[in-house]
Design an enzyme around this catalytic site. Structure first.
Site, short mmCIF file in Angstrom:
data_model
loop_
_atom_site.label_atom_id
_atom_site.label_comp_id
_atom_site.label_asym_id
_atom_site.label_seq_id
_atom_site.Cartn_x
_atom_site.Cartn_y
_atom_site.Cartn_z
N TYR A 47 0.80 -1.29 -0.02
CA TYR A 47 0.13 -0.20 0.14
C TYR A 47 0.86 1.35 0.14
CZ TYR A 47 -3.65 -3.38 1.01
OH TYR A 47 -4.38 -4.32 1.16
N HIS A 81 -9.36 0.90 -5.70
CA HIS A 81 -8.55 -0.08 -5.03
C HIS A 81 -7.15 0.22 -5.32
CE1 HIS A 81 -11.94 -2.62 -3.57
NE2 HIS A 81 -12.27 -2.83 -5.04
#
Length: 151
Positions: free
Chosen positions: A26, A103
């Protein structure tokens, strides 16, 4: 002068840990950084942002239900609820405005259980794998859809 169209940017569970949780997936960008990015991009497109995050499914559903009458569009990163929450999917299905799913990672390159998105069934578009830049892409697409619908 009328108020700018408001876009709900909704973030699901564990996204409050961006920058700390699994940085190899991430990155180091925090949720506060994402909010700043969203506000900047929205302002360039003449939009206002209602930016929220919750780890609780019911709070996310409540926010979506509020968006039915108070938002011009919804950008949603449902995180783990993407793959499990029929209830969130059903709430999003009631929104009569553009819905764009985001996402940070490419869910189709991840674990098999992440390949299924209940949100995708009711979203107008999905952006995945573009990192946090996906939020900017989503807001740009929302602006395009709102212009197109106004014409």
């Amino acid at each position: 002068m009328p108020n700018p169209p408001r876009v709900l940017v909704l973030n699901g569970p564990n996204l409050n840990l961006l920058g700390l949780r699994e940085p190899e997936l991430y990155g180091s960008t925090t949720l506060a950084d994402v909010e700043s990015l969203c506000r900047d991009v929205a302002a360039r497109h003449g939009l206002d942002v209602d930016f929220r995050q919750s780890n609780h499914e019911g709070e996310l559903i409540d926010a979506v239900q509020e968006a039915r009458t108070g938002a011009a569009a919804v950008v949603v990163n449902a995180a783990g609820y993407t793959h499990t929450s029929v209830a969130l999917r059903d709430a999003l299905a009631t929104v009569d405005a553009p819905v764009v799913e985001v996402h940070i990672t490419n869910i189709h390159q991840r674990e098999p259980y992440r390949h299924r998105s209940y949100v995708a069934e009711v979203a107008d578009a999905m952006i995945c794998g573009a990192g946090v830049h996906g939020y900017a892409l989503a807001l740009t697409h929302v602006a395009h859809l709102l212009e197109k619908n106004a014409a």
